[in-house]
Design a protein around this motif. Structure first.
Motif, PDB file in Angstrom:
ATOM      1  N   ASP A  67     -11.591  -2.750 -10.035  1.00 13.04           N
ATOM      2  CA  ASP A  67     -10.269  -2.130 -10.074  1.00 13.04           C
ATOM      3  C   ASP A  67     -10.379  -0.688 -10.554  1.00 13.04           C
ATOM      4  OD1 ASP A  67      -9.270  -4.525  -9.246  1.00 13.04           O
ATOM      5  OD2 ASP A  67      -8.476  -5.119 -11.197  1.00 13.04           O
ATOM      6  N   CYS A  68     -11.282  -0.457 -11.497  1.00  9.14           N
ATOM      7  CA  CYS A  68     -11.515   0.900 -11.995  1.00  9.14           C
ATOM      8  C   CYS A  68     -12.026   1.804 -10.885  1.00  9.14           C
ATOM      9  CB  CYS A  68     -12.512   0.844 -13.152  1.00  9.14           C
ATOM     10  SG  CYS A  68     -13.139   2.458 -13.708  1.00  9.14           S
ATOM     11  N   VAL A  69     -12.959   1.305 -10.081  1.00  4.68           N
ATOM     12  CA  VAL A  69     -13.485   2.105  -8.963  1.00  4.68           C
ATOM     13  C   VAL A  69     -12.373   2.413  -7.964  1.00  4.68           C
ATOM     14  CG1 VAL A  69     -15.106   2.142  -7.030  1.00  4.68           C
ATOM     15  CG2 VAL A  69     -15.816   1.177  -9.227  1.00  4.68           C
ATOM     16  N   ASP A  70     -11.571   1.385  -7.645  1.00  4.03           N
ATOM     17  CA  ASP A  70     -10.468   1.580  -6.699  1.00  4.03           C
ATOM     18  C   ASP A  70      -9.477   2.618  -7.206  1.00  4.03           C
ATOM     19  OD1 ASP A  70     -11.526  -0.272  -4.993  1.00  4.03           O
ATOM     20  OD2 ASP A  70     -10.199  -1.903  -5.601  1.00  4.03           O
ATOM     21  N   ASP A 292     -10.175  -0.011   3.086  1.00  6.35           N
ATOM     22  CA  ASP A 292     -10.201   1.441   2.926  1.00  6.35           C
ATOM     23  C   ASP A 292      -9.122   1.833   1.917  1.00  6.35           C
ATOM     24  OD1 ASP A 292     -10.415   4.169   3.174  1.00  6.35           O
ATOM     25  OD2 ASP A 292      -9.416   4.262   5.131  1.00  6.35           O
ATOM     26  N   ILE A 293      -9.476   1.790   0.628  1.00  7.08           N
ATOM     27  CA  ILE A 293      -8.495   2.071  -0.426  1.00  7.08           C
ATOM     28  C   ILE A 293      -7.985   3.518  -0.363  1.00  7.08           C
ATOM     29  CG2 ILE A 293      -8.070   2.044  -2.902  1.00  7.08           C
ATOM     30  CD1 ILE A 293      -8.486  -0.738  -1.668  1.00  7.08           C
ATOM     31  N   PRO A 294      -8.870   4.520  -0.278  1.00  3.08           N
ATOM     32  CA  PRO A 294      -8.355   5.896  -0.176  1.00  3.08           C
ATOM     33  C   PRO A 294      -7.485   6.116   1.058  1.00  3.08           C
ATOM     34  CG  PRO A 294     -10.671   5.904  -0.776  1.00  3.08           C
ATOM     35  CD  PRO A 294     -10.346   4.504  -0.377  1.00  3.08           C
ATOM     36  N   GLY A 295      -7.742   5.350   2.134  1.00  2.16           N
ATOM     37  CA  GLY A 295      -6.948   5.500   3.345  1.00  2.16           C
ATOM     38  C   GLY A 295      -5.482   5.170   3.152  1.00  2.16           C
ATOM     39  N   LEU A 296      -5.153   4.420   2.100  1.00  2.11           N
ATOM     40  CA  LEU A 296      -3.746   4.129   1.814  1.00  2.11           C
ATOM     41  C   LEU A 296      -2.973   5.428   1.611  1.00  2.11           C
ATOM     42  CD1 LEU A 296      -4.232   1.197  -0.759  1.00  2.11           C
ATOM     43  CD2 LEU A 296      -3.509   0.977   1.629  1.00  2.11           C
ATOM     44  N   GLN A 297      -3.558   6.361   0.884  1.00  2.00           N
ATOM     45  CA  GLN A 297      -2.875   7.628   0.621  1.00  2.00           C
ATOM     46  C   GLN A 297      -2.788   8.485   1.877  1.00  2.00           C
ATOM     47  OE1 GLN A 297      -3.591   9.705  -3.079  1.00  2.00           O
ATOM     48  NE2 GLN A 297      -4.833   8.016  -3.867  1.00  2.00           N
ATOM     49  N   SER A 400       4.665   1.796   2.279  1.00  2.00           N
ATOM     50  CA  SER A 400       3.623   1.081   1.534  1.00  2.00           C
ATOM     51  C   SER A 400       3.242  -0.222   2.225  1.00  2.00           C
ATOM     52  CB  SER A 400       4.087   0.805   0.105  1.00  2.00           C
ATOM     53  OG  SER A 400       5.266   0.003   0.093  1.00  2.00           O
ATOM     54  N   GLY A 401       4.225  -0.957   2.730  1.00  2.00           N
ATOM     55  CA  GLY A 401       3.927  -2.198   3.433  1.00  2.00           C
ATOM     56  C   GLY A 401       3.206  -1.963   4.744  1.00  2.00           C
ATOM     57  N   VAL A 402       3.550  -0.884   5.419  1.00  2.00           N
ATOM     58  CA  VAL A 402       2.896  -0.552   6.690  1.00  2.00           C
ATOM     59  C   VAL A 402       1.427  -0.208   6.465  1.00  2.00           C
ATOM     60  CG1 VAL A 402       2.852   1.074   8.623  1.00  2.00           C
ATOM     61  CG2 VAL A 402       5.034   0.184   7.795  1.00  2.00           C
ATOM     62  N   VAL A 403       1.141   0.627   5.448  1.00  2.00           N
ATOM     63  CA  VAL A 403      -0.255   1.024   5.219  1.00  2.00           C
ATOM     64  C   VAL A 403      -1.080  -0.183   4.759  1.00  2.00           C
ATOM     65  CG1 VAL A 403       0.435   3.389   4.699  1.00  2.00           C
ATOM     66  CG2 VAL A 403       0.057   1.798   2.813  1.00  2.00           C
ATOM     67  N   GLU A 404      -0.456  -1.110   4.058  1.00  2.00           N
ATOM     68  CA  GLU A 404      -1.160  -2.325   3.642  1.00  2.00           C
ATOM     69  C   GLU A 404      -1.525  -3.171   4.863  1.00  2.00           C
ATOM     70  OE1 GLU A 404      -0.585  -5.736   0.154  1.00  2.00           O
ATOM     71  OE2 GLU A 404       0.919  -4.169   0.457  1.00  2.00           O
ATOM     72  N   THR A 405      -0.593  -3.300   5.776  1.00  2.00           N
ATOM     73  CA  THR A 405      -0.852  -4.053   7.007  1.00  2.00           C
ATOM     74  C   THR A 405      -1.977  -3.417   7.814  1.00  2.00           C
ATOM     75  OG1 THR A 405       1.479  -4.721   7.093  1.00  2.00           O
ATOM     76  CG2 THR A 405       0.202  -4.949   9.124  1.00  2.00           C
ATOM     77  N   LEU A 406      -1.934  -2.099   7.959  1.00  2.00           N
ATOM     78  CA  LEU A 406      -2.983  -1.395   8.691  1.00  2.00           C
ATOM     79  C   LEU A 406      -4.346  -1.588   8.034  1.00  2.00           C
ATOM     80  CD1 LEU A 406      -1.248   2.007   9.543  1.00  2.00           C
ATOM     81  CD2 LEU A 406      -2.056   0.311  11.190  1.00  2.00           C
ATOM     82  N   ALA A 407      -4.390  -1.502   6.720  1.00  5.85           N
ATOM     83  CA  ALA A 407      -5.664  -1.632   6.005  1.00  5.85           C
ATOM     84  C   ALA A 407      -6.278  -3.008   6.220  1.00  5.85           C
ATOM     85  CB  ALA A 407      -5.454  -1.371   4.514  1.00  5.85           C
ATOM     86  N   LEU A 550      -1.036  -0.451  -5.800  1.00  7.23           N
ATOM     87  CA  LEU A 550      -1.032  -0.788  -4.378  1.00  7.23           C
ATOM     88  C   LEU A 550      -2.402  -1.306  -3.943  1.00  7.23           C
ATOM     89  CD1 LEU A 550       0.485  -0.854  -1.692  1.00  7.23           C
ATOM     90  CD2 LEU A 550      -0.138   1.542  -1.345  1.00  7.23           C
ATOM     91  N   ALA A 551      -3.469  -0.728  -4.479  1.00  9.65           N
ATOM     92  CA  ALA A 551      -4.821  -1.190  -4.145  1.00  9.65           C
ATOM     93  C   ALA A 551      -5.030  -2.631  -4.589  1.00  9.65           C
ATOM     94  CB  ALA A 551      -5.856  -0.277  -4.792  1.00  9.65           C
ATOM     95  N   LEU A 552      -4.534  -2.971  -5.776  1.00 10.08           N
ATOM     96  CA  LEU A 552      -4.646  -4.352  -6.261  1.00 10.08           C
ATOM     97  C   LEU A 552      -3.828  -5.298  -5.393  1.00 10.08           C
ATOM     98  CD1 LEU A 552      -4.433  -3.790 -10.118  1.00 10.08           C
ATOM     99  CD2 LEU A 552      -6.426  -4.530  -8.827  1.00 10.08           C
ATOM    100  N   GLN A 553      -2.635  -4.867  -5.018  1.00 14.13           N
ATOM    101  CA  GLN A 553      -1.799  -5.700  -4.151  1.00 14.13           C
ATOM    102  C   GLN A 553      -2.474  -5.923  -2.805  1.00 14.13           C
ATOM    103  OE1 GLN A 553       1.619  -3.098  -4.596  1.00 14.13           O
ATOM    104  NE2 GLN A 553       2.704  -4.624  -5.822  1.00 14.13           N
ATOM    105  N   LEU A 554      -3.131  -4.884  -2.295  1.00 12.31           N
ATOM    106  CA  LEU A 554      -3.853  -5.007  -1.031  1.00 12.31           C
ATOM    107  C   LEU A 554      -4.986  -6.023  -1.152  1.00 12.31           C
ATOM    108  CD1 LEU A 554      -4.672  -4.177   1.836  1.00 12.31           C
ATOM    109  CD2 LEU A 554      -5.846  -2.187   0.847  1.00 12.31           C
ATOM    110  N   ARG A 555      -5.716  -5.992  -2.239  1.00  9.21           N
ATOM    111  CA  ARG A 555      -6.829  -6.934  -2.408  1.00  9.21           C
ATOM    112  C   ARG A 555      -6.317  -8.379  -2.483  1.00  9.21           C
ATOM    113  NH1 ARG A 555     -11.538  -4.649  -2.629  1.00  9.21           N
ATOM    114  NH2 ARG A 555     -11.816  -2.517  -3.398  1.00  9.21           N
TER     115      ARG A 555
END
Length: 658
Positions: A67-70, A292-297, A400-407, A550-555
């Motif tokens: 989580d720290c890395v993310d 792709d965590i950075p890709g969320l932004q 936010s929901g769209v980028v999560e779906t794409l990821a 958001l990264a945690l929610q994605l995981r």
């Protein structure tokens, strides 16, 4: 350690021979060299962040290493990834003056940022998990000498791979200049042949990857009395030489697979890592490691940009988003509509709106579907507390929901292995007008609803409603899929540090697209942070999104999706007949009790309401599950609605700072 072969002998075998393909132009050489250099830098930044987070974990500064890395606290990884895009645009786009494309065929794909960053994260994850096992946090030793030994192992692995990548880039630059024309020539000249090692003319790889590893194991581990099998449980040995070989092979494997992605190569990495065809290095990687965590932004920056004017349905800006969504997925999906072809197959038009629907075909059960989705529409007009800011960007609702779906879709495709079941990526239109896009699909499904085993829905993610709620999120409606869906969700939640809580179907207030699918018998889980002060305001911009959350929610949602894809036992639909349970009361009561810490943020009148609700819910929970009855259900629902109303009356604030 396997012996290194001098570069001279390798070149005598291979040479920098020009293949039947034409030599790369100067612009093409500049393009691929630039992308390789940025790929090396991204990998290096991720490796450094891993080492720092391991060190911070041992000092008690962070709760979870991954989580720290993310979180990428100082955005060093994110900045390095952005430079990939900068170089791609500067040196690889378009044609040169002679009409040749600046990006050669064997180079990384047309969208290098998500491709390279996902591969870089996967590489580093695989190396560190290979050394420390599946649970890095649990593997970290408590004593000082153990800490120093493990940090040394992580750092030497990072240094080894950085050296290999740097030497490959140097070799490649010379090879291109001397006439290497394609990926085959480059990999033969600069990555090695089969079990033959990577060229190392000046011995830099040997120094970083053999001498340094052996020295650190001897001085910082064995010499300090550290048990090697405890320090590196992933390698599972107490023999220093075997541990050194394990780390070397892990790095060999993942550098090879990384370069296969970056340069579109096809090196057999299993043979290359240890000289044996023994499945010690497989190309397939779990989608969970490829997120792709950075890709969320990056995606969020596009969707929540002022230029899209709120993504209102039936507008030119909505069409721009629709076409962008298809651009993002068409390289790894098919359109869901079997009666259409090309880009039209992705579109499901209806009155004043268009759903975008894509499918990743399954390998074993292609006629069973796991649907993952979010609505992409928002508003052109909404409230604002700033006359200079009137555009309804809809960052948390629901970019936010769209980028999560794409990821999730990208990670599944990037693994190189088709999912067991087919996966539908659903992007709904006109949700803000009464769920009209998902309702239309539910009444006009493009695959049988009976074969849609679950719908995973995202709406309002990466949002902090109050400072006390930074670690709070909800998963609504798992009971609609029986114990299978509930258990899969609980398992995913338990593997991560975000305090996601289960709530019954009714607590979503039927305010998102999950309700449309449940109404036609599809089990659904709805991930959300609920509505707060930013809801439907012009201040719901990218600046209020908590990307770490958001990264945690994605995981978590990725783990749920993968569980649904692979499970032998399908969720069985269960109509949500019970409005609320005692467990719901406990969750809401905890939210209220935690929220009292933020009491000063509420008006005096709202403070009184909140305190009264706290007293009521505290008494209800203290009364126990045996006394929880229909009257309590009504009281619970009324107080929950009141709580949401009070929080939504707050000023828009992402509460990103302590």
């Amino acid at each position: 350690m396997r012996p290194l072969i001098l570069v001279l002998s390798l070149l005598l075998i291979v040479g920098f021979a020009v293949s039947s393909a034409a030599q790369q132009t100067k612009d093409q050489q500049n393009c691929t060299n630039a992308l390789n250099n940025e790929a090396r830098k991204v990998a290096d930044k991720i490796g450094k962040e891993w080492c720092k987070c391991i060190q911070d974990k041992t000092k008690g500064k962070v709760a979870d290493v991954e989580d720290c890395v993310d979180a990428d606290a100082k955005s060093k990884i994110a900045k390095a990834i952005l430079k990939i895009g900068d170089q791609d645009a500067k040196k690889c786009s378009g044609d040169d003056k002679d009409g040749n494309p600046r990006k050669p065929d064997f180079c990384v794909t047309a969208t290098p940022e998500p491709t390279i960053s996902a591969a870089a994260f996967a590489k580093e994850d695989a190396i560190l998990h290979g050394v420390f096992g599946s649970d890095v946090d649990a593997a970290l030793l408590a004593d000082k000498n153990g800490n120093k030994c493990q940090l040394a192992l992580a750092k030497t692995a990072k240094k080894c791979q950085a050296t290999k990548l740097k030497e490959f880039n140097k070799c490649k630059k010379v090879a291109l200049k001397d006439g290497a024309a394609d990926g085959d020539a480059l990999q033969d000249a600069c990555l090695g042949i089969g079990a033959v090692a990577q060229p190392d003319e000046k011995g830099k790889i040997a120094k970083a990857c053999i001498d340094k590893i052996d020295t650190d194991i001897d001085k910082k581990c064995v010499g300090k009395g550290v048990d090697l099998s405890d320090a590196a449980p992933g390698c599972g040995t107490d023999d220093p030489a075997t541990l050194g070989a394990c780390i070397d092979h892990l790095v060999e494997c993942r550098v090879c697979t990384y370069l296969n992605v970056v340069d579109n190569l096809a090196r057999d990495c299993d043979l290359f890592d240890d000289g044996i065809d023994n499945a010690s290095c497989v190309s397939g990687t779990s989608p969970a490691e490829l997120l792709d965590i950075p890709g969320l932004q990056t995606d969020m920056a596009f969707l929540a940009d002022d230029a899209l004017l709120g993504r209102e349905n039936n507008t030119p800006e909505s069409v721009i988003v629709q076409e962008w969504l298809i651009d993002q997925v068409e390289s790894f999906t098919a359109g869901l509509d079997p009666n259409q072809s090309g880009r039209a197959a992705y579109k499901q038009p209806f009155t004043l709106g268009t759903n975008i629907l894509a499918v990743i075909p399954g390998r074993e059960l292609p006629d069973e579907y796991v649907m993952v989705g979010a609505h992409f529409d928002h508003h052109s007009v909404c409230s604002t507390n700033d006359i200079g800011d009137t555009i309804c960007n809809g960052a948390t609702d629901n970019a936010s929901g769209v980028v999560e779906t794409l990821a999730i879709g990208r990670a599944i495709a990037a693994s190189g292995v088709a999912p067991r079941r087919s996966v539908i990526l659903a992007f709904w239109d006109r949700e803000e007008d009464g769920l009209l896009g998902s309702v239309f699909y539910a009444n006009n499904p493009l695959v049988p609803l009976a074969d849609t085993i679950t719908y995973v829905n995202f709406d309002i993610q990466g949002a902090n409603l109050l400072p006390s709620a930074r670690n709070f999120s909800v998963a609504v409606g798992t009971e609609t899929g029986g114990t299978v869906l509930r258990d899969l969700t609980l398992d995913a939640i338990s593997d991560h540090t975000l305090g996601t809580q289960l709530l019954s179907f009714i607590f979503g207030q039927r305010r998102s697209d999950y309700a449309s699918l449940v109404d036609v018998g599809v089990p659904s889980v709805f991930f959300s942070d609920s509505t707060g002060g930013c809801y439907h305001t012009a201040q719901d911009d990218i600046d209020v999104v908590d990307f770490g959350k958001l990264a945690l929610q994605l995981r978590i949602s990725m783990d749920v999706t993968l569980g649904l894809i692979e499970t032998d036992t399908r969720p069985t639909f269960a109509p949500p007949v019970v409005l609320a349970t005692f467990e719901d009361a406990v969750v809401i009561n905890d939210v209220i009790n935690d929220g009292i810490a933020d009491l000063a943020l509420f008006s005096p009148a709202d403070q009184a309401i909140l305190l009264a609700a706290q007293a009521t819910l505290n008494a209800m929970v203290a009364d126990g599950p045996g006394n929880f009855d229909a009257a309590d259900i009504g009281t619970l629902l009324a107080n929950t609605l009141q709580l949401v109303t009070l929080i939504t009356r707050q000023e828009c604030d992402g509460f990103l700072l302590p």
